[in-house]
Structures are given as structure tokens and as C-alpha cells.
Design a protein around this motif. Structure first.
Motif, PDB file in Angstrom:
ATOM      1  N   TRP A  58      -6.234 -13.769 -15.271  1.00 56.62           N
ATOM      2  CA  TRP A  58      -4.905 -13.197 -15.451  1.00 56.62           C
ATOM      3  C   TRP A  58      -3.973 -13.829 -14.436  1.00 56.62           C
ATOM      4  CZ3 TRP A  58      -5.978  -7.252 -15.412  1.00 56.62           C
ATOM      5  CH2 TRP A  58      -6.689  -6.914 -16.555  1.00 56.62           C
ATOM      6  N   GLU A  59      -2.725 -13.915 -14.803  1.00 60.84           N
ATOM      7  CA  GLU A  59      -1.714 -14.414 -13.879  1.00 60.84           C
ATOM      8  C   GLU A  59      -0.739 -13.288 -13.592  1.00 60.84           C
ATOM      9  OE1 GLU A  59      -0.062 -18.260 -14.589  1.00 60.84           O
ATOM     10  OE2 GLU A  59      -1.855 -18.907 -15.665  1.00 60.84           O
ATOM     11  N   LEU A  60      -1.144 -12.392 -12.687  1.00 55.83           N
ATOM     12  CA  LEU A  60      -0.275 -11.298 -12.281  1.00 55.83           C
ATOM     13  C   LEU A  60       0.694 -11.819 -11.238  1.00 55.83           C
ATOM     14  CD1 LEU A  60      -2.903  -8.450 -11.903  1.00 55.83           C
ATOM     15  CD2 LEU A  60      -1.523  -9.040 -13.893  1.00 55.83           C
ATOM     16  N   LYS A  61       1.939 -11.388 -11.327  1.00 54.12           N
ATOM     17  CA  LYS A  61       2.964 -11.858 -10.408  1.00 54.12           C
ATOM     18  C   LYS A  61       3.218 -10.826  -9.324  1.00 54.12           C
ATOM     19  CE  LYS A  61       5.391 -14.278 -14.100  1.00 54.12           C
ATOM     20  NZ  LYS A  61       6.628 -14.299 -14.879  1.00 54.12           N
ATOM     21  N   ALA A  62       3.457 -11.300  -8.108  1.00 58.58           N
ATOM     22  CA  ALA A  62       3.843 -10.415  -7.018  1.00 58.58           C
ATOM     23  C   ALA A  62       5.185  -9.777  -7.347  1.00 58.58           C
ATOM     24  CB  ALA A  62       3.932 -11.203  -5.715  1.00 58.58           C
ATOM     25  N   ASP A  63       5.399  -8.588  -6.851  1.00 61.57           N
ATOM     26  CA  ASP A  63       6.664  -7.858  -7.040  1.00 61.57           C
ATOM     27  C   ASP A  63       6.978  -7.574  -8.499  1.00 61.57           C
ATOM     28  OD1 ASP A  63       7.093  -7.858  -4.263  1.00 61.57           O
ATOM     29  OD2 ASP A  63       8.025  -9.826  -4.369  1.00 61.57           O
ATOM     30  N   THR A  64       5.942  -7.473  -9.331  1.00 57.29           N
ATOM     31  CA  THR A  64       6.125  -7.138 -10.732  1.00 57.29           C
ATOM     32  C   THR A  64       5.229  -5.956 -11.071  1.00 57.29           C
ATOM     33  OG1 THR A  64       6.578  -9.449 -11.266  1.00 57.29           O
ATOM     34  CG2 THR A  64       6.009  -8.019 -13.097  1.00 57.29           C
ATOM     35  N   GLY A  65       5.789  -4.959 -11.728  1.00 56.16           N
ATOM     36  CA  GLY A  65       5.021  -3.809 -12.185  1.00 56.16           C
ATOM     37  C   GLY A  65       4.755  -3.946 -13.668  1.00 56.16           C
ATOM     38  N   TYR A  66       3.581  -3.541 -14.100  1.00 57.50           N
ATOM     39  CA  TYR A  66       3.196  -3.613 -15.511  1.00 57.50           C
ATOM     40  C   TYR A  66       2.902  -2.205 -15.993  1.00 57.50           C
ATOM     41  CZ  TYR A  66       2.637  -8.463 -14.154  1.00 57.50           C
ATOM     42  OH  TYR A  66       2.861  -9.721 -13.675  1.00 57.50           O
ATOM     43  N   ALA A  67       3.429  -1.837 -17.138  1.00 56.64           N
ATOM     44  CA  ALA A  67       3.275  -0.470 -17.630  1.00 56.64           C
ATOM     45  C   ALA A  67       2.796  -0.447 -19.078  1.00 56.64           C
ATOM     46  CB  ALA A  67       4.608   0.267 -17.519  1.00 56.64           C
ATOM     47  N   TYR A  68       2.048   0.593 -19.383  1.00 57.63           N
ATOM     48  CA  TYR A  68       1.558   0.906 -20.728  1.00 57.63           C
ATOM     49  C   TYR A  68       2.089   2.300 -21.015  1.00 57.63           C
ATOM     50  CZ  TYR A  68      -2.058   1.829 -24.322  1.00 57.63           C
ATOM     51  OH  TYR A  68      -2.733   2.134 -25.482  1.00 57.63           O
ATOM     52  N   PHE A 100       5.260  -3.092 -20.866  1.00 57.63           N
ATOM     53  CA  PHE A 100       6.483  -3.527 -20.226  1.00 57.63           C
ATOM     54  C   PHE A 100       6.156  -4.153 -18.881  1.00 57.63           C
ATOM     55  CE2 PHE A 100       7.562   0.058 -22.904  1.00 57.63           C
ATOM     56  CZ  PHE A 100       8.683  -0.384 -23.585  1.00 57.63           C
ATOM     57  N   SER A 101       7.031  -4.995 -18.392  1.00 55.08           N
ATOM     58  CA  SER A 101       6.933  -5.478 -17.019  1.00 55.08           C
ATOM     59  C   SER A 101       8.277  -5.207 -16.356  1.00 55.08           C
ATOM     60  CB  SER A 101       6.577  -6.962 -16.970  1.00 55.08           C
ATOM     61  OG  SER A 101       7.592  -7.738 -17.548  1.00 55.08           O
ATOM     62  N   TYR A 102       8.201  -4.884 -15.067  1.00 58.34           N
ATOM     63  CA  TYR A 102       9.383  -4.521 -14.304  1.00 58.34           C
ATOM     64  C   TYR A 102       9.424  -5.316 -13.010  1.00 58.34           C
ATOM     65  CZ  TYR A 102       9.293  -0.346 -17.275  1.00 58.34           C
ATOM     66  OH  TYR A 102       9.273   0.508 -18.343  1.00 58.34           O
ATOM     67  N   LYS A 103      10.607  -5.767 -12.625  1.00 57.35           N
ATOM     68  CA  LYS A 103      10.806  -6.389 -11.320  1.00 57.35           C
ATOM     69  C   LYS A 103      10.821  -5.265 -10.297  1.00 57.35           C
ATOM     70  CE  LYS A 103      11.899  -9.606  -8.374  1.00 57.35           C
ATOM     71  NZ  LYS A 103      10.806 -10.308  -7.768  1.00 57.35           N
ATOM     72  N   MET A 104       9.968  -5.400  -9.283  1.00 61.17           N
ATOM     73  CA  MET A 104       9.843  -4.336  -8.298  1.00 61.17           C
ATOM     74  C   MET A 104      10.500  -4.713  -6.989  1.00 61.17           C
ATOM     75  SD  MET A 104       5.876  -3.295  -9.056  1.00 61.17           S
ATOM     76  CE  MET A 104       5.687  -2.595  -7.464  1.00 61.17           C
ATOM     77  N   GLY A 105      10.894  -3.694  -6.247  1.00 62.69           N
ATOM     78  CA  GLY A 105      11.418  -3.870  -4.902  1.00 62.69           C
ATOM     79  C   GLY A 105      10.395  -3.350  -3.907  1.00 62.69           C
ATOM     80  N   THR A 106      10.713  -3.421  -2.640  1.00 61.34           N
ATOM     81  CA  THR A 106       9.769  -2.961  -1.618  1.00 61.34           C
ATOM     82  C   THR A 106      10.273  -1.741  -0.865  1.00 61.34           C
ATOM     83  OG1 THR A 106      10.721  -4.522  -0.052  1.00 61.34           O
ATOM     84  CG2 THR A 106       8.769  -5.238  -1.277  1.00 61.34           C
ATOM     85  N   SER A 107      11.486  -1.274  -1.142  1.00 65.08           N
ATOM     86  CA  SER A 107      12.049  -0.164  -0.376  1.00 65.08           C
ATOM     87  C   SER A 107      11.283   1.141  -0.592  1.00 65.08           C
ATOM     88  CB  SER A 107      13.528   0.035  -0.737  1.00 65.08           C
ATOM     89  OG  SER A 107      13.640   0.361  -2.107  1.00 65.08           O
ATOM     90  N   ASN A 108      10.609   1.309  -1.705  1.00 59.93           N
ATOM     91  CA  ASN A 108       9.865   2.541  -1.961  1.00 59.93           C
ATOM     92  C   ASN A 108       8.393   2.256  -2.271  1.00 59.93           C
ATOM     93  OD1 ASN A 108      10.302   1.376  -4.424  1.00 59.93           O
ATOM     94  ND2 ASN A 108      11.060   3.219  -5.434  1.00 59.93           N
ATOM     95  N   ALA A 109       7.841   1.236  -1.647  1.00 61.49           N
ATOM     96  CA  ALA A 109       6.450   0.858  -1.893  1.00 61.49           C
ATOM     97  C   ALA A 109       5.489   1.973  -1.507  1.00 61.49           C
ATOM     98  CB  ALA A 109       6.103  -0.427  -1.148  1.00 61.49           C
ATOM     99  N   GLY A 110       5.800   2.720  -0.456  1.00 65.48           N
ATOM    100  CA  GLY A 110       4.950   3.828  -0.042  1.00 65.48           C
ATOM    101  C   GLY A 110       4.833   4.873  -1.135  1.00 65.48           C
ATOM    102  N   GLU A 111       5.938   5.164  -1.805  1.00 58.39           N
ATOM    103  CA  GLU A 111       5.923   6.135  -2.904  1.00 58.39           C
ATOM    104  C   GLU A 111       5.091   5.614  -4.077  1.00 58.39           C
ATOM    105  OE1 GLU A 111       9.043   8.394  -5.885  1.00 58.39           O
ATOM    106  OE2 GLU A 111       9.800   7.426  -4.082  1.00 58.39           O
ATOM    107  N   LEU A 112       5.176   4.330  -4.333  1.00 53.96           N
ATOM    108  CA  LEU A 112       4.403   3.717  -5.412  1.00 53.96           C
ATOM    109  C   LEU A 112       2.902   3.890  -5.176  1.00 53.96           C
ATOM    110  CD1 LEU A 112       4.266   1.855  -7.957  1.00 53.96           C
ATOM    111  CD2 LEU A 112       4.198  -0.051  -6.367  1.00 53.96           C
ATOM    112  N   LEU A 113       2.490   3.753  -3.936  1.00 53.34           N
ATOM    113  CA  LEU A 113       1.063   3.825  -3.619  1.00 53.34           C
ATOM    114  C   LEU A 113       0.515   5.251  -3.573  1.00 53.34           C
ATOM    115  CD1 LEU A 113       0.857   0.981  -0.983  1.00 53.34           C
ATOM    116  CD2 LEU A 113      -0.075   0.979  -3.298  1.00 53.34           C
ATOM    117  N   LYS A 114       1.382   6.261  -3.482  1.00 53.02           N
ATOM    118  CA  LYS A 114       0.917   7.652  -3.488  1.00 53.02           C
ATOM    119  C   LYS A 114       0.246   7.947  -4.820  1.00 53.02           C
ATOM    120  CE  LYS A 114       4.283   9.726  -0.389  1.00 53.02           C
ATOM    121  NZ  LYS A 114       5.424  10.630  -0.298  1.00 53.02           N
ATOM    122  N   GLY A 115      -0.965   8.392  -4.780  1.00 51.77           N
ATOM    123  CA  GLY A 115      -1.685   8.739  -6.001  1.00 51.77           C
ATOM    124  C   GLY A 115      -2.254   7.544  -6.745  1.00 51.77           C
TER     125      GLY A 115
END
Length: 100
Positions: A30-40, A47-62
Motif C-alpha cells: 500500500w502507498e499510504l500518505k503522511a498527513d492523510t486520513g482514510y475513511a470508510y 474517502f481520503s482527507y488532508k489532515m493537520g497536526t493541531s489536533n493530533a492528540g484528539e485523533l489518537l484518543k480511542g
């Protein structure tokens, strides 16, 4: 809106299934890209989403790590599945391939 790492991995798996079919023994990484979110999503769309880093802590919760040795696949019913465990034969061939 927060996405779990598992969700990202599942969506990436879907992208792999959308690619043109390759020879059974020609696995491609697979060619997963940094700073990209993938959703089902709930309707089964990807879908794929361009991600930022300002709320990375919230992303990692759970979020949970996807175990190594996990296979993702779409069943005949169109549902996404994952299977942990052996999926390669001793000689490296895909255990569930059409050339069995």
C-alpha cells in the motif's frame, strides 16, 4: 470529527481493492500518505482527507493499532472484513487465491 487509526487502515484497504487486479502472486505494498486520513463511511463509501497536526492528540484518543498480519477484504455481500491470522502459504502464495 476524529478518525481512528483503525478507520484509516480500513479505508486504505478499500483503496487497495479498488485498484486494477494484479496477478495472484504479485502482491504490491500500500502507498499510504503522511498527513492523510482514510475513511470508510456508514454507507460503505471511501474517502481520503488532508489532515493537520493541531489536533493530533484528539485523533489518537480511542485509536487502536492494527495488528501486523491483518488481512482486509470485501465479502461477496459488499461488507468490509478483517482477519488476523495466517493468510499466506508456507511458500508465500496467498492462501485464499483463485489459483488453488
Amino acid at each position: 470529527m476524529a478518525f481512528s487509526i483503525k478507520t484509516l487502515a480500513i479505508a486504505a484497504a478499500l483503496g487497495a481493492f479498488a485498484a486494477p487486479a494484479c496477478a495472484q502472486n504479485a502482491a504490491t505494498p500500500w502507498e499510504l500518505k503522511a498527513d492523510t486520513g482514510y475513511a470508510y463511511d456508514k454507507e460503505g463509501k471511501t474517502f481520503s482527507y488532508k489532515m493537520g497536526t493541531s489536533n493530533a492528540g484528539e485523533l489518537l484518543k480511542g485509536a487502536k493499532k492494527v495488528p501486523k498480519g491483518t488481512l482486509f477484504f470485501i465479502g461477496q455481500n459488499g461488507q468490509l472484513y478483517m482477519r488476523s491470522g495466517q493468510y499466506l502459504e508456507g511458500d508465500g502464495r496467498f492462501k485464499f487465491g483463485s489459483d488453488r
